[in-house]
Design a protein around this motif. Structure first.
Motif, PDB file in Angstrom:
ATOM      1  N   PRO A  30      39.645  35.463  -8.653  1.00 51.38           N
ATOM      2  CA  PRO A  30      40.042  34.950  -7.329  1.00 51.38           C
ATOM      3  C   PRO A  30      41.435  34.363  -7.371  1.00 51.38           C
ATOM      4  O   PRO A  30      41.844  33.722  -8.349  1.00 51.38           O
ATOM      5  N   VAL A  31      42.194  34.587  -6.316  1.00 44.45           N
ATOM      6  CA  VAL A  31      43.584  34.146  -6.237  1.00 44.45           C
ATOM      7  C   VAL A  31      43.682  32.985  -5.258  1.00 44.45           C
ATOM      8  O   VAL A  31      42.916  32.911  -4.276  1.00 44.45           O
ATOM      9  N   ALA A  32      44.598  32.055  -5.525  1.00 42.22           N
ATOM     10  CA  ALA A  32      44.799  30.910  -4.640  1.00 42.22           C
ATOM     11  C   ALA A  32      45.132  31.393  -3.228  1.00 42.22           C
ATOM     12  O   ALA A  32      45.875  32.369  -3.043  1.00 42.22           O
ATOM     13  N   GLN A  33      44.587  30.708  -2.237  1.00 38.44           N
ATOM     14  CA  GLN A  33      44.794  31.125  -0.849  1.00 38.44           C
ATOM     15  C   GLN A  33      46.167  30.718  -0.340  1.00 38.44           C
ATOM     16  O   GLN A  33      46.807  31.470   0.410  1.00 38.44           O
ATOM     17  N   ASP A  34      46.644  29.538  -0.737  1.00 35.19           N
ATOM     18  CA  ASP A  34      47.955  29.065  -0.289  1.00 35.19           C
ATOM     19  C   ASP A  34      48.990  29.298  -1.389  1.00 35.19           C
ATOM     20  O   ASP A  34      48.775  28.902  -2.543  1.00 35.19           O
ATOM     21  N   ALA A  35      50.123  29.909  -1.029  1.00 35.79           N
ATOM     22  CA  ALA A  35      51.236  30.175  -1.955  1.00 35.79           C
ATOM     23  C   ALA A  35      50.721  30.773  -3.258  1.00 35.79           C
ATOM     24  O   ALA A  35      50.823  30.165  -4.328  1.00 35.79           O
ATOM     25  N   PRO A  36      50.164  31.973  -3.208  1.00 36.39           N
ATOM     26  CA  PRO A  36      49.555  32.547  -4.414  1.00 36.39           C
ATOM     27  C   PRO A  36      50.551  33.145  -5.412  1.00 36.39           C
ATOM     28  O   PRO A  36      50.149  33.511  -6.509  1.00 36.39           O
ATOM     29  N   GLU A  54      57.504  37.043 -11.560  1.00 33.86           N
ATOM     30  CA  GLU A  54      56.465  36.654 -10.617  1.00 33.86           C
ATOM     31  C   GLU A  54      55.075  36.882 -11.195  1.00 33.86           C
ATOM     32  O   GLU A  54      54.822  37.898 -11.856  1.00 33.86           O
ATOM     33  N   TYR A  55      54.190  35.905 -10.924  1.00 35.18           N
ATOM     34  CA  TYR A  55      52.800  35.978 -11.362  1.00 35.18           C
ATOM     35  C   TYR A  55      51.913  35.492 -10.224  1.00 35.18           C
ATOM     36  O   TYR A  55      52.358  34.763  -9.327  1.00 35.18           O
ATOM     37  N   LEU A  56      50.637  35.869 -10.296  1.00 40.30           N
ATOM     38  CA  LEU A  56      49.646  35.380  -9.343  1.00 40.30           C
ATOM     39  C   LEU A  56      49.041  34.076  -9.851  1.00 40.30           C
ATOM     40  O   LEU A  56      48.853  33.898 -11.064  1.00 40.30           O
ATOM     41  N   LEU A  84      56.802  26.889 -14.481  1.00 40.84           N
ATOM     42  CA  LEU A  84      56.592  27.363 -13.124  1.00 40.84           C
ATOM     43  C   LEU A  84      57.700  26.788 -12.244  1.00 40.84           C
ATOM     44  O   LEU A  84      57.834  25.572 -12.136  1.00 40.84           O
ATOM     45  N   LEU A  85      58.483  27.654 -11.634  1.00 38.40           N
ATOM     46  CA  LEU A  85      59.627  27.210 -10.852  1.00 38.40           C
ATOM     47  C   LEU A  85      59.273  26.986  -9.385  1.00 38.40           C
ATOM     48  O   LEU A  85      59.545  25.920  -8.830  1.00 38.40           O
ATOM     49  N   THR A  86      58.698  27.992  -8.743  1.00 35.89           N
ATOM     50  CA  THR A  86      58.371  27.886  -7.314  1.00 35.89           C
ATOM     51  C   THR A  86      57.063  28.605  -7.045  1.00 35.89           C
ATOM     52  O   THR A  86      56.580  29.403  -7.862  1.00 35.89           O
ATOM     53  N   ARG A  87      56.497  28.321  -5.864  1.00 35.52           N
ATOM     54  CA  ARG A  87      55.342  29.059  -5.373  1.00 35.52           C
ATOM     55  C   ARG A  87      55.627  29.532  -3.961  1.00 35.52           C
ATOM     56  O   ARG A  87      56.283  28.828  -3.176  1.00 35.52           O
ATOM     57  N   GLY A  88      55.154  30.714  -3.638  1.00 35.29           N
ATOM     58  CA  GLY A  88      55.389  31.283  -2.318  1.00 35.29           C
ATOM     59  C   GLY A  88      54.246  32.182  -1.892  1.00 35.29           C
ATOM     60  O   GLY A  88      53.275  32.398  -2.627  1.00 35.29           O
ATOM     61  N   ASP A  89      54.389  32.732  -0.697  1.00 35.52           N
ATOM     62  CA  ASP A  89      53.343  33.575  -0.122  1.00 35.52           C
ATOM     63  C   ASP A  89      53.558  35.064  -0.369  1.00 35.52           C
ATOM     64  O   ASP A  89      52.593  35.828  -0.425  1.00 35.52           O
TER      65      ASP A  89
END
Length: 695
Positions: A30-36, A54-56, A84-89
């Motif tokens: 399962p992948v995170a719903q927000d900013a995966p 980029e990674y999930l 981990l630098l940033t998270r996005g959608d």
């Protein structure tokens, strides 16, 4: 920004007894719903992979996977550490993304301002972000992470002005500088001025450089901002911390040095990161401290080679602090008793105004400098110019010992550093490795200082065939022995090498020290003798004169401040030619380091030497060096060399940046990336803005 290494497949080993259980494929987790989608700076030494990937983010790691946290990822078939630098959608990569393997620690140890500064420093030196991040963030220590309290909810904010202690007015130590009070007022008001500071020598404790630094820090803290102070070594840290504690109160300052040990260093790092300490004092490792809302970055004695990082990409603390001050909108103050040519270039370009005392104040504070052999001295002492310790130096030491300790600076550590032929003065070389032959304390026979091979009995000079030898370089141990015999009733203190004495009391003593190892004397030294000046001036270095002056002024600044009795402290320079023909000696007599740095800069501009033009030293096997240099020359730059560089097949070439060509740092990075991509077998070292050891 895809996962290059994810295209590689593991080939199963037949008849394997054990099989490592494999995680479920990314699609089944399962992948995170927000900013995966997370961008990760992977810790890899390969220059062609110097970019984020980029990674999930798996759902079970959603809360822990914060920007700045340490993570582990699958890369090129192996597990690698990363940040981990940033998270996005949305991902830029159109293919399949691998998931994060795990979050090593949710602690956000890498802050966005440090990331931006690290990227700028890597680009400036043609290096990689991973190399710089290894310097910026210390290794994790789990016990230290648990021992530091979490960030307090009521931690001081950037707008809170702490009440600093101390009983001195804010500008007591800066009263001798016309622009000093204005500098402190701007720091206290929340402004961010940049300045080059020329410190006065021989000052009382209330006006010493440590008190001046402490007052600049206190002024910055009154604006609610943090401070980073970087000094050359741990002895400077030990001198500065008590001043800061006296003015700021306990708990405001934390020490951050590489010699603290893994646990203590990481604990200090976390106390800064979590906001428990807002002032950081340390050595080279402190330049990257993630202080909250920094208002001032301060570097003391930027010409000291301890500020040069020996690991790739070999950044200088002066440049790191300049980049951080620019990226974070903070003040920058670079000071010292000397003046480096690089700092003078910044001053003359208008980047840093010069905060210096007037000439009248300098003349009143500086000790009286005497060059042995000048004027009428040769009439009274014919050997004043050639003797290692002429009579004028003996008299200065004898008179000073009547009142307290005196200092003798010797350029080299050891006993008899090198031997030469008595007749033709040719240096004695080892028949095995061509190293210098010297004599250790208590040694019965001379031996090579590189490989330890004993000299052959009756060895003759290669030039003239003579059997007679003489000492060509005397170290601090032999000097201490000679002075002990000359002053049999006086205590002799030797400081240098592995045995560095931090301080001496005010009792009469002969203190013999190498440059940088001079003990701090209570009340100051009553005389200073600078021996073997020719050895510092004759160094095979571009900065020989400027570095000699820096070492001399550092020792002479330890002299006793002018007292009410008016008896001047004498600084005697021994073994130097007439000062009218040597700019470094003349600058010492005039006590004007900025004058020497300005003249040196003008010559380098006309000759195209650093810092007027950037250079890169390329060193390694001849074939690899030739390949790198050819690429740099094709880009429009000029090669100087090659010259032998130690090993049998090793050479070094210095490449000079030419105006109009592509920036040298960008070309160096491209060449390193190309060699990394094709797995070049030979290791070639490229150092931008090389120090004295390579240029």
């Amino acid at each position: 920004m895809g996962n290059d290494g994810e295209q590689l497949a593991l080939v199963p080993v037949p008849n394997a007894r054990r099989r490592t259980p494999r995680r479920a494929p990314a699609a089944e987790r399962p992948v995170a719903q927000d900013a995966p989608v997370a961008t990760v700076a992977v810790d890899t030494p390969l220059s062609h992979l110097d970019r984020p990937f980029e990674y999930l983010v798996p759902a079970e790691l959603d809360e822990q996977a914060r920007p700045g946290a340490r993570v582990r990822v699958r890369f090129a078939g192996r597990d690698h550490d990363g940040f981990l630098l940033t998270r996005g959608d949305v991902a830029e990569h159109t293919g399949r993304l691998a998931p994060l393997r795990t979050v090593v620690s949710p602690e956000p140890v890498l802050t966005p301002p440090v990331v931006r500064a690290a990227r700028a420093v890597a680009d400036h030196y043609g290096g990689t972000l991973a190399d710089v991040l290894r310097l910026a963030v210390p290794p994790r220590h789990a016990r230290a992470e648990r021992s530091v309290p979490p960030e307090a909810e009521g931690a001081p904010s950037a707008t809170t002005a702490p009440e600093a202690g101390g009983d001195l007015s804010p500008d007591e130590a800066w009263s001798a500088y016309p622009a000093g009070s204005a500098l402190l007022r701007r720091l206290a008001a929340g402004e961010s001025p940049w300045a080059a500071w020329q410190a006065l020598p021989a000052q009382p404790p209330e006006r010493s450089w440590t008190r001046a630094v402490a007052e600049a820090v206190r002024a910055t803290r009154r604006s609610g901002r943090g401070v980073v102070v970087v000094v050359p070594d741990h002895r400077d840290v030990a001198r500065l911390v008590p001043e800061l504690d006296a003015l700021l109160g306990p708990g405001e300052c934390v020490q951050l040095t590489a010699d603290l040990g893994p646990e203590a260093r990481y604990r200090a790092f976390l106390s800064v990161l979590r906001g428990h300490a807002r002032v950081v004092v340390g050595t080279r490792a402190a330049a990257w401290a993630p202080v909250r809302d920094p208002g001032l970055f301060l570097c003391w004695d930027d010409g000291d080679d301890l500020h040069e990082e020996p690991r790739a990409p070999y950044p200088h603390v002066r440049e790191v602090l300049r980049v951080r001050a620019r990226e974070e909108g903070a003040a920058l103050l670079v000071g010292g008793t000397g003046r480096s040519v690089e700092l003078q270039a910044w001053v003359e370009r208008g980047e840093l105004p010069d905060v210096a005392p007037t000439r009248a104040v300098v003349r009143a504070a500086a000790p009286a400098v005497v060059v042995a052999g000048e004027g009428h001295q040769e009439d009274r002492d014919p050997a004043a110019r050639t003797a290692r310790i002429p009579s004028v130096a003996w008299r200065a030491l004898r008179d000073g010992l009547a009142h307290g300790p005196v200092l003798v600076q010797v350029p080299r550590h050891g006993y008899v550093v090198s031997l030469a032929c008595q007749d033709c003065r040719a240096p004695v070389r080892c028949p095995r490795c061509e190293g210098p032959v010297g004599l250790g304390a208590g040694a019965a026979a001379p031996a090579c200082r590189w490989c330890g091979t004993a000299a052959r009995p009756g060895q003759t000079c290669r030039s003239c065939g003579s059997h007679r030898l003489r000492s060509a370089g005397v170290g601090d141990q032999r000097t201490s022995e000679e002075l002990g015999r000359a002053f049999p009733s006086v205590r002799v203190v030797s400081s240098g090498g592995a045995h560095v004495v931090p301080a001496v009391d005010d009792a009469p003593a002969l203190v013999v020290a190498t440059p940088g190892a001079e003990p701090l004397a209570e009340g100051g030294y009553h005389a200073v003798a600078l021996l073997d000046a020719w050895r510092l001036l004759d160094r095979a270095s571009l900065d020989a004169g400027v570095e000699a002056l820096r070492r001399w002024t550092a020792a002479a600044s330890l002299a006793r401040p002018p007292g009410p009795e008016g008896r001047p402290v004498r600084v005697v320079v021994c073994g130097a030619p007439p000062h009218g023909g040597v700019p470094a000696v003349e600058a010492l007599v005039r006590w004007d380091p900025a004058w020497l740095a300005s003249g040196e800069l003008a010559e380098r501009v006309s000759l195209g030497l650093p810092p007027a033009r950037r250079h890169v030293a390329v060193r390694g096997p001849a074939r690899g060096v030739q390949e790198v240099v050819a690429a740099l020359v094709d880009a429009g730059h000029v090669a100087l060399g090659p010259v032998p560089a130690g090993g049998a097949d090793e050479v070094q070439v210095v490449v000079r940046e030419e105006g109009g060509a592509r920036p040298l740092a960008a070309v160096v990075h491209e060449v390193r990336a190309a060699r990394s991509a094709r797995k070049a077998p030979d290791v070639v070292r490229t150092v931008l803005d090389p120090g004295d050891g390579l240029l």
